[in-house]
Structure formats: structure tokens, C-alpha cells
Design a protein around this motif. Structure first.
Motif, PDB file in Angstrom:
ATOM      1  N   ALA A   1      -0.195  39.838  89.483  1.00 13.20           N
ATOM      2  CA  ALA A   1      -1.582  39.930  89.938  1.00 13.20           C
ATOM      3  C   ALA A   1      -1.780  41.155  90.827  1.00 13.20           C
ATOM      4  O   ALA A   1      -2.756  41.909  90.671  1.00 13.20           O
ATOM      5  CB  ALA A   1      -1.975  38.661  90.692  1.00 13.20           C
ATOM      6  N   ILE A   2      -0.846  41.370  91.749  1.00  7.90           N
ATOM      7  CA  ILE A   2      -0.971  42.494  92.683  1.00  7.90           C
ATOM      8  C   ILE A   2      -0.674  43.823  91.995  1.00  7.90           C
ATOM      9  O   ILE A   2      -1.432  44.795  92.103  1.00  7.90           O
ATOM     10  CB  ILE A   2      -0.032  42.296  93.887  1.00  7.90           C
ATOM     11  N   GLU A   3       0.445  43.879  91.277  1.00  5.59           N
ATOM     12  CA  GLU A   3       0.861  45.144  90.679  1.00  5.59           C
ATOM     13  C   GLU A   3      -0.068  45.597  89.551  1.00  5.59           C
ATOM     14  O   GLU A   3      -0.318  46.796  89.389  1.00  5.59           O
ATOM     15  CB  GLU A   3       2.299  45.043  90.184  1.00  5.59           C
ATOM     16  N   SER A   4      -0.566  44.659  88.761  1.00  9.93           N
ATOM     17  CA  SER A   4      -1.472  45.052  87.678  1.00  9.93           C
ATOM     18  C   SER A   4      -2.767  45.620  88.248  1.00  9.93           C
ATOM     19  O   SER A   4      -3.334  46.574  87.701  1.00  9.93           O
ATOM     20  CB  SER A   4      -1.764  43.866  86.752  1.00  9.93           C
ATOM     21  N   HIS A   5      -3.240  45.041  89.362  1.00 16.53           N
ATOM     22  CA  HIS A   5      -4.436  45.580  90.014  1.00 16.53           C
ATOM     23  C   HIS A   5      -4.186  47.014  90.466  1.00 16.53           C
ATOM     24  O   HIS A   5      -5.035  47.899  90.273  1.00 16.53           O
ATOM     25  CB  HIS A   5      -4.820  44.705  91.212  1.00 16.53           C
TER      26      HIS A   5
END
Length: 218
Positions: free
Chosen positions: A84-88
Motif C-alpha cells: 500500500a505504501i510503496e505502490s503509492h
């Protein structure tokens, strides 16, 4: 600024946990750490609480600290939150056409040149480079709060990397390198779809690992 007594006690305990000297389920008492580090009980006790807050140990009255294992549930959860964090962050970098962050490229270069993975220390050191690679991408997004959130995952990130390495061995290095290179290529091409797709493939547990972990030690 020098390290405090709490820092020294914390680093000794964390190192013993990460290198396997203190394995999952094992109890460690304050007096043991005091004798090993030459520190008094007060900083050792504070180090115990710090490690408990980060999820490395559980504090048990009259028993000391019990080293926590990584459960299969936690393994899946840390990959989900990381995605969730890295894809954002990757979406932001591609949308801004920022290209490849220098820190990500440097981390990958060190991983490519790394010696063979043979000892537990090798896996720990290699895992730190992997964390540096992914964190650099989050940091490059420019969202300081996102970086703070990501940093709270570090204990689980470290232990999940070690769990994967125990199963995959040297092949983990080749898979990781290939996927990291694909992520950088997607960033260079400003290709959001490719970046997110490869990240999703990368942040997927090796099938045998959840079975090996079982319920873990809560």
C-alpha cells in the motif's frame, strides 16, 4: 552525540535476536543482559520496553522478555501494508516523471555486487540493503509522514526478509535483483502500471514460508 546506555542495551539485544542467538520463544532476563553488556538494570529495562514496542519481544512478569516469532498472519500483513505504501510512492514518482532515485540505484548496485549469501550475517546485511532500496523509493515520494509510517514496519520487514531467506537461500538474491531492476526500469519509463505490477509480484511471500511459520509466537 554518543550512544546512550539504553541504545547500547537495545542494540545488543536486537543483534542477538537478529543473528539467532536469542531464538523465537526464548526468555532473556535483565541480569543476563546486564552481565553481557556491563550496564545497569535501568537502561536494560528501558531497552526491553523499546523492543517490546517494536514487536521484537513480549514482556512477561517475573520471566523477563520472551523473543517473539513472526506469524504467518504478520507475514501477509506486512507485505500488504508495504504494498500500500510503496505502490503509492511509485505512482507518485511515475506521475511526476521523476525517474530513478539515486539512492535506489546505489542500493541495487551494492546488492548486485554483494558476496554470496552463506551465513546468517550475510542475509542480515543483504536484508539491510533491500530495506534501503525500498525505503529510498518511499522517501523519494516526498511525503515525510509516509516515510514515518514505513519506518514503523522495519522490525517486521527485517524478520520477514530473514524468514524468506531461510527458505529460498541464494536463489532469493537472483529473484530480488531481477525484480528490483524491473522496478527501476519502470520508474525510468514512467510506467505506473509496470511499476505497481512488478512490486506486487515482489511483495509476495514464498509459498513455503507461511506454512513454516504456522501460528508463530504471540
Amino acid at each position: 552525540m554518543g550512544k546512550t546506555a539504553v541504545d547500547r542495551a537495545y542494540e545488543w539485544l536486537r543483534s542477538e535476536i537478529m543473528n539467532g542467538s536469542l531464538s523465537a520463544g526464548k526468555f532473556v532476563e535483565e541480569v543476563t543482559v546486564c552481565e553481557a553488556t556491563g550496564l545497569s538494570r535501568t537502561p536494560v529495562r528501558e531497552a526491553f520496553h523499546r523492543l517490546a514496542g517494536e514487536g521484537y519481544v513480549n514482556l512477561v512478569p517475573r520471566r523477563g522478555a520472551q523473543v517473539r516469532g513472526l506469524s504467518a498472519t504478520e507475514l501477509y500483513e506486512v507485505f500488504d501494508v508495504r504494498f500500500a505504501i510503496e505502490s503509492h510512492a511509485l505512482r507518485q514518482l511515475c506521475a511526476r516523471r521523476a525517474g530513478v532515485p539515486d539512492a535506489m540505484r546505489r542500493a541495487l548496485d551494492l546488492m548486485v555486487d554483494f558476496r554470496e549469501l552463506q551465513t546468517r550475517d550475510d542475509y542480515i546485511e543483504y536484508g539491510q540493503l533491500d530495506i534501503a532500496f525500498h525505503r529510498a523509493g518511499v522517501e523519494a515520494s516526498g511525503n515525510a509522514l509516509l516515510v514515518q509510517m514505513y519506518d514503523t514496519l522495519r522490525p517486521l520487514h527485517e524478520r520477514s526478509s530473514l524468514a524468506q531467506a531461510r527458505i529460498a537461500g541464494e536463489s532469493l538474491r537472483h529473484i530480488t535483483t531481477s525484480q528490483h531492476q524491473a522496478i527501476l526500469q519502470a520508474l525510468a519509463d514512467h510506467d505506473i502500471e509496470a511499476a505497481v505490477r512488478v512490486l506486487g509480484e515482489h511483495l509476495r511471500p514464498i509459498p513455503e514460508v507461511p506454512e513454516m511459520l504456522g501460528a508463530g509466537i504471540e
